[in-house]
Scaffold this active site. Structure first.
Site, PDB file in Angstrom:
ATOM      1  N   SER A  67      49.229  35.910  36.101  1.00 38.68           N
ATOM      2  CA  SER A  67      50.133  35.357  37.117  1.00 38.68           C
ATOM      3  C   SER A  67      49.370  34.622  38.203  1.00 38.68           C
ATOM      4  CB  SER A  67      50.985  36.476  37.714  1.00 38.68           C
ATOM      5  OG  SER A  67      51.862  36.999  36.730  1.00 38.68           O
ATOM      6  N   ALA A  68      48.344  35.270  38.787  1.00 43.22           N
ATOM      7  CA  ALA A  68      47.604  34.633  39.872  1.00 43.22           C
ATOM      8  C   ALA A  68      46.843  33.409  39.374  1.00 43.22           C
ATOM      9  CB  ALA A  68      46.644  35.639  40.502  1.00 43.22           C
ATOM     10  N   GLU A  87      40.482  32.155  29.711  1.00 47.96           N
ATOM     11  CA  GLU A  87      41.366  33.267  29.360  1.00 47.96           C
ATOM     12  C   GLU A  87      40.935  33.867  28.029  1.00 47.96           C
ATOM     13  OE1 GLU A  87      43.948  36.087  28.601  1.00 47.96           O
ATOM     14  OE2 GLU A  87      43.893  35.116  30.571  1.00 47.96           O
ATOM     15  N   ALA A  88      40.855  35.198  27.986  1.00 44.29           N
ATOM     16  CA  ALA A  88      40.441  35.870  26.754  1.00 44.29           C
ATOM     17  C   ALA A  88      41.504  35.775  25.662  1.00 44.29           C
ATOM     18  CB  ALA A  88      40.116  37.340  27.036  1.00 44.29           C
ATOM     19  N   HIS A 495      51.990  49.364  37.278  1.00 45.20           N
ATOM     20  CA  HIS A 495      51.788  48.476  38.431  1.00 45.20           C
ATOM     21  C   HIS A 495      50.468  48.791  39.131  1.00 45.20           C
ATOM     22  CE1 HIS A 495      56.472  48.341  38.658  1.00 45.20           C
ATOM     23  NE2 HIS A 495      56.002  47.470  37.778  1.00 45.20           N
TER      24      HIS A 495
END
Length: 552
Positions: A67-68, A87-88, A495
């Site tokens: 998201s970030a 990104e993995a 979360h």
């Protein structure tokens, strides 16, 4: 300086099984087939299929396209910054990603890192699954789509500059709200937020929950993300049309609609191994085969589990622990990986239904209650969700359909855990210890949540649906039975936050203390849990961070 070449020169158990608990209640089910190659990324993003395609220079390297990371790529790319996102995972083409009711099938799938906590003494020694997204879009690809800000008072406990009034403009900037723009909501942001107040196909069990909560004396709120965030209301979800609107679709794909060619490159399917640090400065990102060295800051957006892991692998963290693993220290930051917070939930207060419960068209939770705190102005510490599926932990017992479940969640737990390294191996998963129910007060709050859920479940509005209460049932008649039930029924809301928190690991501009050229921007920097799901908070923090980065 290290002799490692620059990458531009090289071409070369025991957890909650959500798929089992909810999947049986989903009509049909969707096959978990096929991940795409990265070539499906947005037209406004240049997707790299080999390292030889790297630009000669980048202003920023973003580690993690969750998201970030997607927010930062969008905002910095639109501002003309040359950005590389690493990104993995890959772009996902699973049908279940876009289909809101199918979200449970995504956890423990190929899109999930499938992390597991250590055995938790507070939960009778059970280890808990810790789903984290392994795809472009990160955990916004596999989560339950809930997009809620929570109560202002929770943010007002954060450091100056990061409180509710500071973040409200960024909450608004991020979203296109189905109810339209106003002083609290945005109307033209990249991310679409659907309030189920604006639809007509909600489940009748959710309608009964709304009425039952009012009969139990709780107020209603027309918009749980607006001026009044406590009370019973309709859920709000990241949905555009009838499909999930995750960080990738909202922020990366929308780059195609901007003026000119976006200066964003995506290198997917590549796992970051750490950072190149010399004399107190981060020089670049270590990848298999070499290093990418940006001209500006490295932006770490790997999340509350992997951001501290990557820092510690790079010698940034508790020096004694890193030395014991053979990792040379760059800066002693004892709080890296500490102060892990997570919302515990209880699955669940369960009822056998008199007849078939119609399936949700959304995320199986069409309505919910943020219980107003006893202290006026304080943020709620209890959430109760109404699920239209038979969702209970296997350690609680069987719950055949037709059934519905009321799920209490503790929004302000006192327990704190940690993320630690198991070794110096950059591919080894971290040791995750959330310390669930480590503080007695957390068990007491969950017990209060069960009482509230049972009161609502017994209200007259549910008479037409309730055949009988299945759980906790007779277990709730003694203190020992109540404690045992809570320990067996408690799980994670998934979360995790706080492991690189503002003020301890990063400063108020999200710069890593003692290391120039490196910032952390993700759930790990949150100084505490919002009194709601976390995706909206992370998105707003990243929106603000983009302005801080552009300001220098």
């Amino acid at each position: 300086m290290s002799g490692t070449p620059s990458i531009g020169d090289d071409d070369g158990q025991g957890g909650l099984k959500r798929r089992a608990a909810i999947g049986a209640a989903m009509a049909g089910g969707l096959a978990l087939s096929g991940l795409s190659t990265p070539a499906r990324a947005a037209a406004g993003v240049r997707t790299l299929t080999s390292r030889s395609q790297l630009r000669a220079a980048y202003d920023h390297v973003i580690v993690g396209a969750g998201s970030a990371g997607c927010v930062l790529a969008h905002r910095l790319g639109r501002a003309g910054r040359r950005v590389l996102v690493i990104e993995a995972g890959l772009r996902a083409t699973l049908p279940a990603v876009a289909t809101p009711p199918a979200w449970p099938s995504l956890q423990e799938s190929a899109l999930d890192w499938r992390y597991v906590t250590t055995p938790q003494p507070g939960l009778g020694g059970r280890a808990i699954t810790c789903p984290r997204g392994k795809a472009v879009g990160g955990s916004s690809i596999i989560n339950a789509l809930a997009y809620q800000r929570g109560h202002a008072a929770a943010y007002d406990r954060w450091p100056a500059g990061w409180r509710h009034a500071d973040l409200l403009p960024y909450f608004r900037r991020a979203e296109t709200f189905s109810g339209g723009a106003n002083a609290w909501r945005g109307g033209s942001g990249p991310l679409h937020v659907l309030s189920l107040a604006d639809v007509t196909d909600r489940t009748p069990v959710a309608e009964a929950f709304m009425a039952a909560a009012q009969q139990a004396g709780f107020p209603t709120t027309p918009d749980i993300g607006g001026e009044h965030t406590a009370g019973v209301g309709w859920n709000q979800l990241s949905i555009k049309g009838h499909a999930r609107d995750d960080a990738a679709t909202a922020y990366l794909d929308s780059l195609a609609n901007g003026p000119g060619e976006a200066a964003v490159d995506l290198l997917a399917g590549v796992q970051v191994l750490g950072f190149e640090v010399e004399r107190g400065r981060c020089l670049g990102v270590r990848l298999p085969g070499g290093i990418v060295r940006p001209e500006g800051d490295v932006l770490l957006c790997a999340g509350a589990i992997d951001s501290p892991r990557l820092l510690m692998l790079s010698g940034i963290g508790p020096a004694d622990e890193l030395r014991a693993l053979g990792i040379p220290g760059n800066v002693d930051l004892p709080d890296v990986g500490r102060h892990l917070e997570d919302h515990p939930l209880l699955a669940g207060v369960a009822y056998q239904a008199r007849r078939a419960v119609p399936a949700s068209h959304y995320n199986h939770c069409d309505s919910l209650l943020y219980v107003p705190h006893a202290t006026p102005g304080e943020s709620p510490d209890i959430l109760v969700m109404c699920l239209s599926v038979p969702f209970v932990r296997p350690t609680v017992g069987p719950l055949p359909a037709p059934a519905y479940v009321l799920v209490p969640c503790h929004l302000q737990p006192r327990s704190r855990g940690s993320v630690r390294l198991v070794s110096s191996d950059p591919r080894a998963a971290a040791i995750i210890d959330p310390n669930y129910l480590g503080e007695p007060e957390d068990l007491a709050v969950l017990a209060k949540g069960v009482e509230i859920a049972r009161e609502i479940g017994a209200a007259k509005a549910f008479d037409d649906w309730r055949a009988k209460e299945v759980y906790p049932g007779p277990a709730w008649t003694s203190e020992a039975g109540r404690t045992d039930f809570i320990r067996r029924a408690t799980d994670s809301f998934h979360h995790p936050v706080g492991t690189c928190r503002i003020g301890a690991v990063v400063d108020e501009r999200l710069r890593v203390k003692g290391i120039a050229g490196l910032r952390v921007i993700d759930a790990s920097v949150l100084p505490g849990l919002p009194a709601a799901m976390c995706n909206a908070a992370v998105t707003a923090v990243a929106e603000k961070a983009s302005d801080l980065i552009l300001a220098g």
